[in-house]
Design a protein around this motif. Structure first.
Motif, PDB file in Angstrom:
ATOM      1  N   VAL A 253       0.839  -1.204   0.000  1.00 32.23           N
ATOM      2  CA  VAL A 253       0.000   0.000   0.000  1.00 32.23           C
ATOM      3  C   VAL A 253       0.872   1.252   0.000  1.00 32.23           C
ATOM      4  O   VAL A 253       0.604   2.203  -0.739  1.00 32.23           O
ATOM      5  N   GLU A 254       1.932   1.259   0.800  1.00 35.19           N
ATOM      6  CA  GLU A 254       2.860   2.399   0.815  1.00 35.19           C
ATOM      7  C   GLU A 254       3.409   2.657  -0.580  1.00 35.19           C
ATOM      8  O   GLU A 254       3.456   3.793  -1.048  1.00 35.19           O
ATOM      9  N   LYS A 255       3.810   1.595  -1.249  1.00 35.71           N
ATOM     10  CA  LYS A 255       4.362   1.728  -2.594  1.00 35.71           C
ATOM     11  C   LYS A 255       3.293   2.186  -3.588  1.00 35.71           C
ATOM     12  O   LYS A 255       3.542   3.078  -4.401  1.00 35.71           O
ATOM     13  N   ASP A 256       2.114   1.586  -3.515  1.00 37.31           N
ATOM     14  CA  ASP A 256       1.019   1.960  -4.425  1.00 37.31           C
ATOM     15  C   ASP A 256       0.647   3.431  -4.297  1.00 37.31           C
ATOM     16  O   ASP A 256       0.335   4.091  -5.288  1.00 37.31           O
ATOM     17  N   LEU A 257       0.672   3.934  -3.064  1.00 39.71           N
ATOM     18  CA  LEU A 257       0.260   5.312  -2.820  1.00 39.71           C
ATOM     19  C   LEU A 257       1.417   6.295  -2.915  1.00 39.71           C
ATOM     20  O   LEU A 257       1.199   7.502  -3.019  1.00 39.71           O
ATOM     21  N   GLY A 258       2.641   5.781  -2.846  1.00 39.47           N
ATOM     22  CA  GLY A 258       3.798   6.663  -2.881  1.00 39.47           C
ATOM     23  C   GLY A 258       3.950   7.471  -1.602  1.00 39.47           C
ATOM     24  O   GLY A 258       4.319   8.640  -1.652  1.00 39.47           O
ATOM     25  N   ILE A 259       3.634   6.834  -0.475  1.00 44.57           N
ATOM     26  CA  ILE A 259       3.770   7.511   0.812  1.00 44.57           C
ATOM     27  C   ILE A 259       4.673   6.699   1.733  1.00 44.57           C
ATOM     28  O   ILE A 259       4.904   5.517   1.496  1.00 44.57           O
ATOM     29  N   SER A 260       5.155   7.328   2.774  1.00 44.75           N
ATOM     30  CA  SER A 260       6.070   6.669   3.702  1.00 44.75           C
ATOM     31  C   SER A 260       5.321   5.756   4.675  1.00 44.75           C
ATOM     32  O   SER A 260       4.098   5.863   4.834  1.00 44.75           O
ATOM     33  N   ARG A 261       6.081   4.919   5.332  1.00 42.41           N
ATOM     34  CA  ARG A 261       5.528   4.032   6.349  1.00 42.41           C
ATOM     35  C   ARG A 261       4.883   4.852   7.469  1.00 42.41           C
ATOM     36  O   ARG A 261       3.805   4.540   7.949  1.00 42.41           O
ATOM     37  N   ALA A 262       5.585   5.918   7.872  1.00 44.98           N
ATOM     38  CA  ALA A 262       5.073   6.773   8.950  1.00 44.98           C
ATOM     39  C   ALA A 262       3.760   7.440   8.553  1.00 44.98           C
ATOM     40  O   ALA A 262       2.822   7.505   9.352  1.00 44.98           O
ATOM     41  N   ALA A 263       3.697   7.929   7.311  1.00 45.89           N
ATOM     42  CA  ALA A 263       2.469   8.596   6.849  1.00 45.89           C
ATOM     43  C   ALA A 263       1.298   7.620   6.845  1.00 45.89           C
ATOM     44  O   ALA A 263       0.201   7.959   7.315  1.00 45.89           O
ATOM     45  N   LEU A 264       1.513   6.421   6.331  1.00 46.54           N
ATOM     46  CA  LEU A 264       0.433   5.429   6.300  1.00 46.54           C
ATOM     47  C   LEU A 264      -0.016   5.093   7.711  1.00 46.54           C
ATOM     48  O   LEU A 264      -1.215   5.033   7.994  1.00 46.54           O
ATOM     49  N   SER A 265       0.919   4.898   8.605  1.00 46.76           N
ATOM     50  CA  SER A 265       0.589   4.583   9.991  1.00 46.76           C
ATOM     51  C   SER A 265      -0.227   5.705  10.628  1.00 46.76           C
ATOM     52  O   SER A 265      -1.238   5.457  11.303  1.00 46.76           O
ATOM     53  N   GLN A 266       0.186   6.937  10.411  1.00 44.28           N
ATOM     54  CA  GLN A 266      -0.539   8.075  10.986  1.00 44.28           C
ATOM     55  C   GLN A 266      -1.950   8.191  10.416  1.00 44.28           C
ATOM     56  O   GLN A 266      -2.902   8.489  11.151  1.00 44.28           O
ATOM     57  N   VAL A 267      -2.101   7.951   9.129  1.00 44.59           N
ATOM     58  CA  VAL A 267      -3.431   8.012   8.515  1.00 44.59           C
ATOM     59  C   VAL A 267      -4.324   6.930   9.105  1.00 44.59           C
ATOM     60  O   VAL A 267      -5.459   7.197   9.523  1.00 44.59           O
TER      61      VAL A 267
END
Length: 101
Positions: free
Chosen positions: A20-34
């Motif tokens: 999901v991080e790769k698909d969205l182009g976001i960091s691990r931290a950003a995904l976790s926070q969301v």
């Protein structure tokens, strides 16, 4: 909760966080926070990325016609090239577009 957030949770369970991080182009931290509803940035940006990656949503571009949201977002970040007539048209259209990020 919003449709896109439920979709994000489901895709994270199905595919795993790294995908999901790769698909969205976001960091691990950003995904976790969301996912933990503690993200301080723009959720509109995350929402657009989720919908672009995991739905077949389309927008109408005045230059390219009906295109997937994912393509719309990718066209917006491309470098301006004054020698390419289509890039010039897209640049001008994107400046006035309601889908602009």
């Amino acid at each position: 909760m919003m449709h896109w957030f439920s979709l994000l949770e489901r895709k994270t369970e199905e595919l795993g966080r790294r995908v999901v991080e790769k698909d969205l182009g976001i960091s691990r931290a950003a995904l976790s926070q969301v996912l933990n509803q503690k993200y301080k940035g723009s959720l509109n940006n995350i929402k657009d990325k989720v919908l672009a990656a995991y739905t077949s949503a389309e927008v109408t571009c005045p230059i390219l016609g009906d295109i997937p949201v994912k393509r719309c977002l990718s066209e917006q970040v491309k470098t301006f090239n004054p020698s390419n007539p289509q890039r010039v048209q897209l640049y001008k259209a994107c400046m006035r577009c309601p889908h602009r990020r």
